[in-house]
Each structure stands twice: as C-alpha cells, then as structure tokens.
Design a protein around this motif. Structure first.
Motif, PDB file in Angstrom:
ATOM      1  N   ILE A  62     -30.890 -26.047 108.857  1.00 23.60           N
ATOM      2  CA  ILE A  62     -30.413 -26.474 110.551  1.00 23.60           C
ATOM      3  C   ILE A  62     -30.404 -25.196 111.404  1.00 23.60           C
ATOM      4  N   ILE A  63     -29.612 -24.289 111.078  1.00 19.50           N
ATOM      5  CA  ILE A  63     -29.724 -22.952 111.939  1.00 19.50           C
ATOM      6  C   ILE A  63     -30.396 -21.658 111.268  1.00 19.50           C
ATOM      7  N   SER A  64     -31.754 -21.535 111.627  1.00 21.26           N
ATOM      8  CA  SER A  64     -32.253 -20.497 110.764  1.00 21.26           C
ATOM      9  C   SER A  64     -31.873 -19.095 111.399  1.00 21.26           C
ATOM     10  N   THR A  65     -31.411 -19.112 112.603  1.00 14.44           N
ATOM     11  CA  THR A  65     -31.166 -17.873 113.273  1.00 14.44           C
ATOM     12  C   THR A  65     -29.908 -17.159 112.996  1.00 14.44           C
ATOM     13  N   LEU A  66     -29.071 -17.937 112.049  1.00 17.39           N
ATOM     14  CA  LEU A  66     -27.683 -17.075 111.608  1.00 17.39           C
ATOM     15  C   LEU A  66     -28.028 -16.365 110.454  1.00 17.39           C
ATOM     16  N   PRO A  67     -27.277 -15.431 110.011  1.00 19.60           N
ATOM     17  CA  PRO A  67     -27.640 -14.203 108.975  1.00 19.60           C
ATOM     18  C   PRO A  67     -27.601 -15.056 107.884  1.00 19.60           C
ATOM     19  N   THR A  68     -28.408 -14.750 106.650  1.00 17.68           N
ATOM     20  CA  THR A  68     -28.446 -15.386 105.405  1.00 17.68           C
ATOM     21  C   THR A  68     -27.002 -15.431 104.727  1.00 17.68           C
ATOM     22  N   THR A  69     -26.310 -14.504 105.249  1.00 16.69           N
ATOM     23  CA  THR A  69     -24.745 -14.576 104.562  1.00 16.69           C
ATOM     24  C   THR A  69     -23.789 -15.760 105.173  1.00 16.69           C
ATOM     25  N   SER A  70     -24.174 -16.425 106.075  1.00 18.89           N
ATOM     26  CA  SER A  70     -23.471 -17.552 106.703  1.00 18.89           C
ATOM     27  C   SER A  70     -23.900 -18.935 106.027  1.00 18.89           C
ATOM     28  N   VAL A 130     -17.062 -10.622 110.939  1.00 18.84           N
ATOM     29  CA  VAL A 130     -16.324 -11.497 109.806  1.00 18.84           C
ATOM     30  C   VAL A 130     -17.411 -11.798 108.782  1.00 18.84           C
ATOM     31  N   ILE A 131     -18.633 -12.170 109.345  1.00 21.69           N
ATOM     32  CA  ILE A 131     -20.027 -12.585 108.429  1.00 21.69           C
ATOM     33  C   ILE A 131     -20.789 -11.395 108.280  1.00 21.69           C
ATOM     34  N   PRO A 132     -20.664 -10.826 106.885  1.00 18.94           N
ATOM     35  CA  PRO A 132     -21.599  -9.629 106.763  1.00 18.94           C
ATOM     36  C   PRO A 132     -23.029  -9.517 107.328  1.00 18.94           C
ATOM     37  N   PHE A 133     -23.510  -8.810 107.819  1.00 21.45           N
ATOM     38  CA  PHE A 133     -24.729  -8.283 108.061  1.00 21.45           C
ATOM     39  C   PHE A 133     -25.833  -8.410 106.833  1.00 21.45           C
ATOM     40  N   ASP A 134     -26.826  -9.289 107.192  1.00 23.91           N
ATOM     41  CA  ASP A 134     -27.744  -9.663 105.763  1.00 23.91           C
ATOM     42  C   ASP A 134     -28.896  -8.446 105.720  1.00 23.91           C
ATOM     43  N   ASN A 135     -28.919  -7.461 106.250  1.00 22.32           N
ATOM     44  CA  ASN A 135     -29.691  -6.438 106.288  1.00 22.32           C
ATOM     45  C   ASN A 135     -31.261  -6.608 106.767  1.00 22.32           C
ATOM     46  N   ASN A 136     -31.338  -7.901 107.593  1.00 20.79           N
ATOM     47  CA  ASN A 136     -32.587  -8.182 108.291  1.00 20.79           C
ATOM     48  C   ASN A 136     -33.301  -7.058 108.945  1.00 20.79           C
ATOM     49  N   VAL A 137     -34.146  -6.469 108.804  1.00 18.39           N
ATOM     50  CA  VAL A 137     -34.949  -5.267 109.493  1.00 18.39           C
ATOM     51  C   VAL A 137     -35.363  -5.818 110.954  1.00 18.39           C
ATOM     52  N   ASP A 152     -14.952 -22.925 112.415  1.00 19.40           N
ATOM     53  CA  ASP A 152     -15.559 -22.162 113.318  1.00 19.40           C
ATOM     54  C   ASP A 152     -16.372 -20.995 112.515  1.00 19.40           C
ATOM     55  N   HIS A 153     -16.849 -20.163 113.417  1.00 18.82           N
ATOM     56  CA  HIS A 153     -17.578 -19.144 112.783  1.00 18.82           C
ATOM     57  C   HIS A 153     -17.057 -18.321 111.589  1.00 18.82           C
ATOM     58  N   SER A 154     -15.567 -17.970 111.705  1.00 20.13           N
ATOM     59  CA  SER A 154     -14.997 -17.040 110.958  1.00 20.13           C
ATOM     60  C   SER A 154     -14.727 -17.832 109.582  1.00 20.13           C
ATOM     61  N   TYR A 155     -14.829 -19.039 109.470  1.00 19.55           N
ATOM     62  CA  TYR A 155     -14.630 -19.780 108.013  1.00 19.55           C
ATOM     63  C   TYR A 155     -16.040 -20.143 107.454  1.00 19.55           C
ATOM     64  N   ASN A 156     -16.140 -19.314 106.581  1.00 21.79           N
ATOM     65  CA  ASN A 156     -17.520 -19.318 105.831  1.00 21.79           C
ATOM     66  C   ASN A 156     -17.284 -20.145 104.521  1.00 21.79           C
ATOM     67  N   ILE A 157     -16.925 -21.303 104.713  1.00 24.73           N
ATOM     68  CA  ILE A 157     -16.864 -22.373 103.776  1.00 24.73           C
ATOM     69  C   ILE A 157     -17.231 -23.559 104.102  1.00 24.73           C
ATOM     70  N   GLN A 158     -17.395 -24.574 103.017  1.00 26.32           N
ATOM     71  CA  GLN A 158     -18.003 -25.593 103.341  1.00 26.32           C
ATOM     72  C   GLN A 158     -17.277 -27.090 102.697  1.00 26.32           C
TER      73      GLN A 158
END
Length: 779
Positions: free
Chosen positions: A531-539, A695-702, A449-455
């Motif tokens: 695949i999912i361009s709308t997620l933060p770049t930190t994901s 849990v997934i850091p903000f990517d400073n997208n203005v 899920d979203h909280s597991y930022n692993i591959q």
C-alpha cells in the motif's frame, strides 16, 4: 527512380483532413499514402550513370538495379532527353543479359546505341525502364510504429518490442497485372500483434498516370496505401514526457518477385507529428476543454450508471463529443509479445463519436472472453458544458478476469474528446460494487497512528482524528459463517456525502477469493498487498493483510482479520479525476477538503462480498489541516553542517542539519515519555516523500536524504519543559532540487495531533496553507 509517396493525407474521426499526423492517445486515424511505383532509372548530376558502349554496360553510381526492380531477361526501353524534358531520339528496346557489380549497379544489355549517351554539360539526361506493360512489384510488406519525434525511429514497438507488419500478395490478386481503378487488395497481418492496437491496411489500385504526380516518364503505377491506426499513448505514457510526443514511422518494402527475400526496395517515412497524451491539446496547442466532474467509480462485477461533465473553454459549445475506453494492464506476461492486438488484450474502444454509443458499444474481448458494453443514455449540452449519462456493463468473463488480477492491475481509463483534448474522465482501479446485503459486524476495530507500529487490537474504538500527511493503520476482526461462499473483500478510504449519499474512492485494496480453496468450510486466508511503499521498511504500515484469526473461531464461524494502512494524502498538484463537481476546479489528491466541505466526510469503508451480496462497515476519519493548534509556536531551521551557519535555502550537494523546534505557548509542558515526531522532505510538488521518525527506526535506505545524527531515530530532545526539538541530517545530493524542496515537521503526543510545519526551500518562497495562513519559513 525510387518508389515515392507523392501524396499523404491524414483523416480524423470527424473526417477532417490534414497533410500531417495529428492525434491524441486512443484516437484512430485513416492514413492514405499515394504511392508512385516505377521500375525506372534517370540520370542526372546527382544520380550519375556511366556508359561502356563497347560492352553494352551502364553503371549506376549510387543505386542497385536489382533493388530498383530490374531482372535478367527483362525487356527494357531507353531514351535520351534534352534539358527541357523533350525526347531527342526515339525509344529503343533491348534485353538485360546480366546484372553485376559489388552493389548490383552494373547493367549489361544485348545492345546499346552510344548515340544515347547524354551530354550532361547541355543538361541532357538518359532514362531506362522496364518495357513490359503492367510490370510491377509482386509483393508489398508494410511495417509501422510510433517512435518519439526527434528520434530516428524503427519498426519495433515501445509497448513490447514487436514489429507490426502486413503482407500484400499483389501477384495473386484478381486481374493481376492489369488492375482496374479502385480494386482493393487487403493486407494480411502476420506475426505477433501485441505491439500495437488493432489496425487494418488495404491497397487500392488506380489507372492514374505518374505524369500527374510529377513523374518524368509515363511508366509505372499509382496506388493508394490506406491504413487505419490507433495512437498508442494509452500504454506508452512516458513517450509524452516533457515536450515529447510520438510520430508515425512506416516501412513499405516492395519485392519484385513474390516471396523473394532479397533485393527488396524499401520506402521509409519518419515525419514529425503533432500528437498528445490525455489532457493535452496535442503536443502543440492550447487547452480548450476541461473536466468538471469525472466518473466516481466503475465496477467490474455489476453494471455502473452515472454521469460525467466536461466543458469547452473556447467560444464554441461542445457540439461534438467523442468517447474512448481501455483497460491498462500491468502484467507483462499478459499483454506483451502476444498474438492478439492491444485492442483485444486491453479491451479498448478507440475514440468514437457519441452516437456510436447510443445503442451500446461492445468492446473487443480479450482471450478469456472478457469485455463490456458502454452505453450513452443521453448527452445534455448546457451552455459550454456537456453532461453525459452512461451505463457501463461488464460481462461475466470480465468479472472473472478482473477478480483474478493482482492489486493495482485493474486500472481502467475512460476519456472524452472535446475540441482538441482527450479528457480523462476516469483513470483508476475498477472496483467491486455488488448490491448491499447488510452490515458487516466487527468484533474489534481500531485505528493506529504512526507511533503504533502494530497490526492487531482487542478493543473497539469508533472514529479517528488525524492530520493531513499522517500514516495510519486500521485493524479490524470479524466472523464468517462456515461454508459461506465469498467472492471478495474490499477495504477503501472514500469521500462520502451524508446528504446525497454520493461517494468516490480515494484509496482501495481489493482481495479476490478467486482461486482460494474452501477447505472444510473455511478459506485459509493469508493475503498481502503493498500500500505505502514510501514508508521505511521498519514500518508495518506498508502492507495490507487479510488473514485468518483462529482465536475468534466458534463451532459455526471462523475469524478473519483485516489490517489496512493508508496515508492521508496532501498532493494538491495531482488530479483526483473521480472527485465530485462539488470540488471543481480543485479535484486533486489533497484529501483535507473532502472531509471539511459541506456535508462531505472521509471514511473507512469495508465490504465483504458473500453469495454476491455486499456486507459493509463504515467508520469516519476526521482530517485536521496543517498548523491546527494555535498553542504551539513552531520553526524549522536549515544549518550548514560544515560551518554551523543557519541558511534560508537548501544548498545543493551539501550535508545540512534540519532542526525543527516546537514550543508550547499555553503554559503546558511536553510529556517526554509519550511525545514523538518526524521530519519529512520531498521535491516541491513531486515525490517521493522521505521521512525520518523518532519512533520508527531508520531502515538504512541509502537513497533517503534524511538520516539520524546518531543511531536509528530522528533526534528528539527537550531543551526546556515546554520545548521539543527534532533534528536530523539532510543530504541535498539525494533529492531532486530543481523546483525546490518541501520540509514538514510533525510533533504529537501519542494520538493527540499537535502541529505540522510546511517549508519551501531553494527559492525560499512562502507557501500558503488551505486556510490562507503563511507557513513558517526559517530565516
């Protein structure tokens, strides 16, 4: 007198005739311009001529004699007429000895009789024309384009900026200059053709008199310019945004002498039209047809058989059915500024009546020889509905061509014309669909899920449960025999009926092995696809990867890992054209019903194609709706940051705080070390959707309207053991507020789903969930 269009006629594929242009995307029209061509100048109060009898000169106030077609040495006639059009004096002939003036507007003759000077106070007028029988322009160049209505327009295509032009060599046509009635002179297209779809033009001569078409003097020619043009909306969807549409723009450029580059007489037409994109009843019209069931999928590597169903929503059954198909390329280097037309590059079959497909209609082929055959096996009309049974057969070059396309560049469209609407019955990526050869055995398999930022994973878990709008990732590993020839690998999310085995694709990622070398029996894989361009770049859940996994290698096999992220879609306002008619009329991109209706489920489907056989793996995904846990009381508040005031609407151009509170009501407490959440915001029934996660850091997208109070995470606190609170800033100036804003708050304890809240702002309207319970609205 300028060259004129004295009649225009527009005929559709059913041979219906109108006096204006009306077509939907992909439609072909036969357009006829009846043109009166005269080398003639007539004086009037608005077209003033002045006379110098001493020097035998006639000055034209607003025209050019050379552009009109007069040349030095021409024999000309002139005559005087009264205000009723009756001649006053006989025709007099003379010769042009010079054309002068800054605009070539002064004609000097060998002789001029001053008795022919008109008395304009009595309404008299003067006419002068070329006296040679059969005198006409020797060349015609026709350009056309489809600009937006309301715009001035020009000949340069919105597809790629190219001008589409045809040359008519009239001088070298048989029988020149005394053409019989009905002689056809074919136009020759020159220059790059990729600005439009395939078109043809011809010029038909007649022996009709200009007097029959409003001409004052029986001099000149009447001809018919006939054009067969395809409305280009397939590739220029943006021209139909809001209430816009396209019109037909033409330039007919006549040259008095063949090849003469100057003093050409231009006839420009730019008339408003009634045109539409797909699923529109032209630009102005009432929808009178609907899609019942579209095409679930089309394969680029093997024939596809299936049916689709449409319905007529007016009083008449669908007695006339027409079909069109087209590839919709994305690669600019492939389809822009090319010698081929878009019909070839896009392999487009323009809208044609159903009987054209009964024997199988081949498409145009692209430069690589790629093409297909579309065959209608039957059309069954049942009441107001028409069910079309079809077979789509790609050729080998089509398979090769599509296999080499980048991810997202296999969009293909099929439309069905019923009444006034071209209904899209397929608008999706082409898929690979070879025969199944067996099962794909996974060594490891797990969803995150979203909280597991692993591959990656080293375990196997079957099935997964998640909420609508969740972003998930799947990691799986498998072995491939050394030396095996692989054609492709596909990962997709699909809806599947466990009883009928019907399926349709919701999301797909295709990895082609075309061009990947087999080195020592092993493919050196490292492919990626967004695949999912709308997620933060930190994901890490933005990109799908297919790569080697050497730690699994054995003496005879090598390891491969697939990582496939996806988002459980919720957009009920977007169409899902390939959905089964079991979901009619709600075939949209809200995936929840596809997992909860009858025998339908949503599942992950993996497909390794080797030796032209598919080896497959499937794993189910259970989708929970919003508000699926009655043991949580949830609320979202909007607070003006400047005053601390709680408001029930999002205020434009103001910084606010979003506070989401989730309280357990069953006596349990939150696990503070494992609980996480997020807040999302999106324009109502639009995009993009923005998130801020704990849990997934903000990517400073203005551009993101949601920002942390401090640091890089959404603030998550626990005011009491049974209460979790998420909080962040919301900058309303960074989001489209025209139709309101939707907020959601997600709270979960690791992989256990808890709650999601949906909130509409601006209007403060209540939003109804799928199970007909009101979402919580902050006051």
């Amino acid at each position: 007198m300028p060259i004129q269009i004295v009649k225009q006629e527009f005929k559709d594929l059913y041979n219906n005739s109108l006096d204006f242009y009306q077509a939907n995307a992909g439609d072909i029209q036969l357009i006829e311009y009846t043109i009166m061509e005269q080398i003639l100048v007539i004086s009037s109060q608005s077209n003033y001529l002045s006379f110098n009898a001493l020097e035998n000169k006639i000055t034209w106030s607003q025209g050019s004699y050379l552009i009109e077609g007069f040349r030095i040495g021409d024999t000309v006639n002139y005559r005087l007429f009264d205000n009723t059009g009756a001649p006053i004096l006989p025709i007099t002939s003379t010769t042009i000895v010079n054309v002068e003036g800054t605009n070539d507007n002064v004609l000097q003759l060998t002789a001029f009789d001053p008795a022919y000077i008109p008395d304009i106070t009595n309404g008299e007028y003067f006419a002068i024309w070329n006296a040679l029988t059969g005198a006409r322009n020797e060349e015609l160049v026709v350009s056309f384009n489809f600009p937006q209505t309301g715009a001035q327009g020009n000949e340069y295509s919105f597809i790629d900026g190219e001008a589409t032009r045809f040359l008519f060599d009239i001088k070298n046509a048989p029988n020149y200059p005394f053409f019989p009635s009905g002689q056809i002179i074919n136009g020759t297209q020159f220059g790059k053709r990729s600005g439009q779809f395939a078109c043809t033009m011809e010029f038909e001569t007649t022996t009709l008199s200009p007097i029959n078409f409003g001409g004052t003097i029986n001099v000149g020619e009447i001809s018919i310019l006939r054009m067969r043009l395809i409305q280009p909306g397939v590739l220029v969807e943006s021209l139909f945004d809001q209430n816009q549409c396209v019109k037909l723009f033409t330039i007919c450029e006549f040259a008095r002498l063949l090849g003469e580059p100057f003093n050409r007489n231009q006839l420009i037409t730019s008339l408003d039209a009634n045109t539409g994109y797909f699923n529109e009843a032209y630009n102005v019209g009432v929808l009178n047809a609907e899609l019942v069931q579209g095409i679930s999928e089309l394969a680029f590597d093997f024939p596809t058989n299936g049916t689709f169903e449409v319905t007529s929503t007016n009083a008449n059954p669908p007695t006339r059915v027409a079909i069109g198909l087209s590839y919709k390329p994305l690669d600019d280097d492939y389809y822009r500024n090319k010698q081929e037309s878009q019909s070839d590059l896009s392999m487009t079959i323009f809208t044609q009546q159903d009987f054209s497909f009964f024997a199988g209609q081949p498409s145009p082929t692209n430069p690589e020889g790629a093409g297909y055959v579309f065959k209608i096996n039957s059309v069954n009309v049942i009441g107001q509905n028409a069910v079309i049974d079809y077979t789509f057969t790609p050729n080998a070059s089509f398979n090769t061509f599509m296999s080499a396309r980048d991810q997202g560049d296999r969009t293909f469209q099929v439309w069905c014309k019923i009444n006034d609407v071209n209904l899209l019955v397929y608008d999706a990526q082409l898929v690979s669909n070879p025969p199944v050869g067996g099962a794909l055995t996974m060594q490891n398999s797990q969803f995150f899920d979203h909280s597991y930022n692993i591959q990656d994973t080293n375990i196997t878990e079957l099935g997964y449960t998640a909420n609508i709008e969740d972003d998930l990732g799947y990691a799986g590993k498998f072995l491939v025999d050394n030396g095996t020839e692989i054609q492709s690998f596909t990962a997709r999310i699909e809806a599947y009926n466990t009883t009928t085995e019907e399926e349709f694709t919701l999301l797909s990622s295709f990895f082609s092995f075309a061009g990947v070398p087999l080195l020592n029996g092993i493919y050196p894989l490292n492919q990626q696809q967004p695949i999912i361009s709308t997620l933060p770049t930190t994901s890490v859940k933005r990109i799908a990867t297919l790569e080697r996994y050497p730690s699994l290698d054995t003496a005879t096999q090598y390891g491969v890992k697939i990582y496939f992220p996806f988002l459980l879609r919720w957009e009920y306002w977007l169409e899902q054209l390939n959905a089964s008619d079991d979901f009619y009329p709600n075939q949209n991109k809200n995936w929840y019903p596809y997992d909860t209706t009858g025998n339908w489920i949503v599942r992950l489907h993996l497909e390794l194609v080797k030796d032209n056989l598919a080896f497959v793996y499937d794993d189910n995904i259970d989708i929970l709706n919003y508000d699926n846990d009655d043991n949580i009381d949830s609320n979202i508040d909007l607070i003006r940051d400047s005053t601390g005031q709680v408001v029930d609407i999002a205020i434009e151009n103001e910084l606010m705080r979003v506070v989401a509170t989730h309280t357990l009501t069953n006596g349990n407490t939150w696990g503070q070390g494992s609980t996480w959440g997020m807040i999302t915001a999106e324009p109502k029934e639009s995009g993009p959707r923005w998130i801020l996660s704990s849990v997934i850091p903000f990517d400073n997208n203005v551009s993101n309207p949601l920002t942390p109070l401090t640091g890089l995470l959404c603030d998550l606190t626990f005011p009491t053991p049974d209460t979790a609170r998420l909080e962040c800033y919301f900058d309303s100036s960074k989001i489209n507020m025209e139709n309101g804003v939707k907020f959601t708050s997600k709270i979960k304890e690791r992989c256990t789903p808890f709650i999601e809240i949906d909130k509409i702002t601006t209007q403060g309207d209540s939003k109804i969930t799928t199970d007909d319970t009101n979402k919580l609205i902050s006051q």
